[in-house]
Motif scaffolding. Structure first.
Motif, PDB file in Angstrom:
ATOM      1  N   ILE A  30       0.870  -1.210   0.000  1.00 42.51           N
ATOM      2  CA  ILE A  30       0.000   0.000   0.000  1.00 42.51           C
ATOM      3  C   ILE A  30       0.885   1.231   0.000  1.00 42.51           C
ATOM      4  N   VAL A  31       0.602   2.146  -0.927  1.00 43.31           N
ATOM      5  CA  VAL A  31       1.256   3.458  -0.939  1.00 43.31           C
ATOM      6  C   VAL A  31       0.273   4.457  -0.319  1.00 43.31           C
ATOM      7  N   PHE A  32       0.638   4.980   0.861  1.00 42.83           N
ATOM      8  CA  PHE A  32      -0.240   5.842   1.658  1.00 42.83           C
ATOM      9  C   PHE A  32       0.306   7.274   1.573  1.00 42.83           C
ATOM     10  N   THR A  33      -0.441   8.164   0.938  1.00 40.68           N
ATOM     11  CA  THR A  33       0.014   9.551   0.776  1.00 40.68           C
ATOM     12  C   THR A  33       0.160  10.228   2.134  1.00 40.68           C
ATOM     13  N   ASP A  34       1.342  10.858   2.340  1.00 44.97           N
ATOM     14  CA  ASP A  34       1.632  11.489   3.629  1.00 44.97           C
ATOM     15  C   ASP A  34       0.680  12.653   3.911  1.00 44.97           C
ATOM     16  N   ILE A  35       0.293  12.741   5.154  1.00 44.98           N
ATOM     17  CA  ILE A  35      -0.459  13.896   5.648  1.00 44.98           C
ATOM     18  C   ILE A  35       0.521  14.761   6.442  1.00 44.98           C
ATOM     19  N   PRO A  36       0.676  16.041   6.089  1.00 44.91           N
ATOM     20  CA  PRO A  36       1.655  16.880   6.807  1.00 44.91           C
ATOM     21  C   PRO A  36       1.164  17.220   8.208  1.00 44.91           C
ATOM     22  N   ASP A  37       2.073  17.709   9.027  1.00 47.66           N
ATOM     23  CA  ASP A  37       1.660  18.232  10.332  1.00 47.66           C
ATOM     24  C   ASP A  37       0.680  19.380  10.115  1.00 47.66           C
ATOM     25  N   LEU A  38      -0.310  19.488  10.987  1.00 51.43           N
ATOM     26  CA  LEU A  38      -1.389  20.460  10.821  1.00 51.43           C
ATOM     27  C   LEU A  38      -1.499  21.347  12.055  1.00 51.43           C
ATOM     28  N   THR A  39      -2.293  22.377  11.913  1.00 51.31           N
ATOM     29  CA  THR A  39      -2.625  23.268  13.025  1.00 51.31           C
ATOM     30  C   THR A  39      -4.111  23.130  13.321  1.00 51.31           C
ATOM     31  N   TYR A  40      -4.455  23.189  14.596  1.00 50.02           N
ATOM     32  CA  TYR A  40      -5.858  23.086  14.979  1.00 50.02           C
ATOM     33  C   TYR A  40      -6.689  24.098  14.206  1.00 50.02           C
ATOM     34  N   GLY A  41      -7.797  23.597  13.655  1.00 55.89           N
ATOM     35  CA  GLY A  41      -8.631  24.447  12.809  1.00 55.89           C
ATOM     36  C   GLY A  41      -8.382  24.225  11.334  1.00 55.89           C
ATOM     37  N   LEU A  43      -8.393  22.656   7.598  1.00 61.30           N
ATOM     38  CA  LEU A  43      -9.474  22.079   6.808  1.00 61.30           C
ATOM     39  C   LEU A  43      -9.412  20.561   6.838  1.00 61.30           C
ATOM     40  N   ASP A  44     -10.542  19.948   6.571  1.00 60.92           N
ATOM     41  CA  ASP A  44     -10.581  18.487   6.488  1.00 60.92           C
ATOM     42  C   ASP A  44      -9.566  17.990   5.471  1.00 60.92           C
ATOM     43  N   GLN A  45      -8.996  16.830   5.787  1.00 68.21           N
ATOM     44  CA  GLN A  45      -7.999  16.209   4.907  1.00 68.21           C
ATOM     45  C   GLN A  45      -8.621  14.999   4.199  1.00 68.21           C
ATOM     46  N   THR A  46      -8.346  14.889   2.914  1.00 70.70           N
ATOM     47  CA  THR A  46      -8.782  13.704   2.169  1.00 70.70           C
ATOM     48  C   THR A  46      -7.619  12.721   2.108  1.00 70.70           C
ATOM     49  N   MET A  47      -7.819  11.537   2.707  1.00 73.37           N
ATOM     50  CA  MET A  47      -6.755  10.532   2.721  1.00 73.37           C
ATOM     51  C   MET A  47      -6.786   9.746   1.411  1.00 73.37           C
ATOM     52  N   THR A  48      -5.620   9.523   0.873  1.00 68.57           N
ATOM     53  CA  THR A  48      -5.504   8.756  -0.384  1.00 68.57           C
ATOM     54  C   THR A  48      -4.440   7.682  -0.220  1.00 68.57           C
ATOM     55  N   ALA A  49      -4.730   6.537  -0.768  1.00 66.32           N
ATOM     56  CA  ALA A  49      -3.782   5.421  -0.753  1.00 66.32           C
ATOM     57  C   ALA A  49      -4.136   4.481  -1.906  1.00 66.32           C
ATOM     58  N   THR A  50      -3.151   3.780  -2.396  1.00 63.61           N
ATOM     59  CA  THR A  50      -3.385   2.795  -3.461  1.00 63.61           C
ATOM     60  C   THR A  50      -2.701   1.493  -3.088  1.00 63.61           C
ATOM     61  N   ALA A  66      -8.897  13.019  15.991  1.00 65.56           N
ATOM     62  CA  ALA A  66      -9.410  13.102  14.625  1.00 65.56           C
ATOM     63  C   ALA A  66     -10.546  12.104  14.470  1.00 65.56           C
ATOM     64  N   VAL A  67     -11.458  12.401  13.560  1.00 67.89           N
ATOM     65  CA  VAL A  67     -12.545  11.484  13.226  1.00 67.89           C
ATOM     66  C   VAL A  67     -12.555  11.309  11.715  1.00 67.89           C
ATOM     67  N   LEU A  68     -13.109  10.173  11.288  1.00 68.31           N
ATOM     68  CA  LEU A  68     -13.052   9.807   9.881  1.00 68.31           C
ATOM     69  C   LEU A  68     -14.459   9.568   9.357  1.00 68.31           C
ATOM     70  N   ASN A  69     -14.710  10.107   8.169  1.00 71.42           N
ATOM     71  CA  ASN A  69     -15.958   9.839   7.462  1.00 71.42           C
ATOM     72  C   ASN A  69     -15.576   9.432   6.046  1.00 71.42           C
ATOM     73  N   GLY A  70     -15.578   8.098   5.824  1.00 73.10           N
ATOM     74  CA  GLY A  70     -15.081   7.601   4.542  1.00 73.10           C
ATOM     75  C   GLY A  70     -13.590   7.831   4.469  1.00 73.10           C
ATOM     76  N   SER A  71     -13.168   8.646   3.529  1.00 74.13           N
ATOM     77  CA  SER A  71     -11.749   8.979   3.422  1.00 74.13           C
ATOM     78  C   SER A  71     -11.470  10.408   3.874  1.00 74.13           C
ATOM     79  N   THR A  72     -12.474  11.086   4.446  1.00 75.07           N
ATOM     80  CA  THR A  72     -12.315  12.471   4.890  1.00 75.07           C
ATOM     81  C   THR A  72     -11.994  12.497   6.378  1.00 75.07           C
ATOM     82  N   LEU A  73     -10.868  13.113   6.693  1.00 72.94           N
ATOM     83  CA  LEU A  73     -10.378  13.166   8.058  1.00 72.94           C
ATOM     84  C   LEU A  73     -10.599  14.564   8.612  1.00 72.94           C
TER      85      LEU A  73
END
Length: 349
Positions: A30-41, A43-50, A66-73
């Motif tokens: 699985i290639v899991f696209t990195d999510i960078p460090d974030l600041t509180y507030g 925007l939602d992140q879309t997780m992608t992997a193949t 964090a909470v997840l809805n489908g691929s939206t974090l």
């Protein structure tokens, strides 16, 4: 594969065999696209992997705010978030898992004390502050504790500038910075009142002036024209002119300086009622010419308000040219024999 039973005294021996092929499943990555460090507030992140198998990926939050809805974090707080991408495998591929983590930092939040300005004697208003940087529709009520705000001034403080100080405030999700403010107490205006003084004759006796100031502070007198003042007593010089009385209060730490003036006329000779009743002067104000009726061949003198003679003439054909005078207010003395009267006239453009 053969299965057999040797039998016994009651049963014959028996055996049976089956044949099958063993196929080894392939590993997948699985290639899991990195999510960078974030600041509180953030925007939602879309997780992608193949998956190398081409099969669909499922996402999971393992730990963290964090909470997840489908691929939206969606971010719900601060700290380290661990997320996982999984592929369960099938008849041809083994299951596969990939994890990553990232940090959610606190959001910057500035709190600024609101500057205030009042006038000496006013009650101290409520102290307030303003937030800049709240996210997700939050308010100060969403902090663990809001800052406290105080000032060193009170209702008896002198005019001046005083600090408004912030302290405290706590939050799991915000990095709070505090900016103090200023409370300015301005000097108050004071009002001077002077009782009106009626016009006087040069031979009138001394009289007192009545004045007051709202601050109750001590004030001073200044006088110009044919009069002097000693204490509160005005003495006339015995000549005609305009007297200007000025009352001044210099102010203090809490009061602005104030000044008020009044004027009154000292008539050279009181008018004789018979003569005065015949005289009419118009227009008034006048631009260049005055019409004087009832005073044919009378002598006319015009004085500035400071008592200076500025024009002499004899009334001829009921007209007097004043076009050569500066704009302003003048006293006109009209005399015929022993009879005299004074009129105030205004010259305009």
């Amino acid at each position: 594969m053969t299965v057999s039973q040797t039998g016994n005294s009651n049963y014959h021996a028996v055996s049976d065999a089956i044949r099958f092929d063993v196929v080894e499943k392939q590993a997948q990555t699985i290639v899991f696209t990195d999510i960078p460090d974030l600041t509180y507030g953030a925007l939602d992140q879309t997780m992608t992997a193949t998956a190398s198998s081409g099969l669909s990926i499922d996402f999971h939050v393992i730990s963290g705010p964090a909470v997840l809805n489908g691929s939206t974090l969606s971010i719900t707080g601060t700290g380290t978030v661990v997320v996982e991408a999984t592929q369960a495998g099938d008849t041809d591929f083994l299951a596969a898992v990939a994890q990553q983590s990232f940090v959610v930092d606190k959001a910057p939040l500035s709190v600024t004390a609101d500057d205030l300005s009042i006038t000496y004697g006013d009650a101290i208003p409520s102290l307030t502050f303003t937030y800049a940087g709240l996210v997700n529709g939050e308010s100060g009520n969403d902090l663990l504790s809001e800052p406290t705000i105080i000032t060193t001034t009170n209702n008896t403080s002198d005019a001046g500038t005083y600090p408004i100080t912030l302290s405290g405030g706590a939050s799991d999700n915000y990095d709070i910075s505090l900016q103090d403010g200023t409370l300015t107490i301005n000097k108050v205006d004071q009002v001077i009142s002077i009782d009106q003084i009626d016009d006087k004759a040069p031979t009138d006796v001394d009289f007192d002036v009545v004045a007051s100031v709202t601050s109750g502070l001590t004030f001073t007198y200044d006088i110009s024209g044919p009069a002097t003042i000693t204490g509160t007593t005005i003495s006339l010089h015995g000549t005609h002119g305009t007297v200007t009385l000025t009352v001044t209060q210099a102010g203090d730490i809490n009061h602005n300086a104030a000044s008020e003036s009044i004027t009154f006329e000292v008539q050279l000779i009181t008018a004789v009622s018979t003569f005065e009743s015949k005289i009419s002067v118009y227009p008034n104000p006048a631009i260049s010419e005055l019409v004087i009726t009832g005073a044919e061949h009378s002598a006319v003198k015009m004085f500035s308000l400071d008592g200076k003679l500025v024009k002499e003439a004899t009334v001829s054909h009921q007209k007097l040219n004043i076009g050569d005078l500066e704009n302003g207010t003048y006293l006109m003395e009209i005399s015929q024999g022993q009879e005299r009267v004074v009129r105030k006239v205004v010259k305009v453009n």
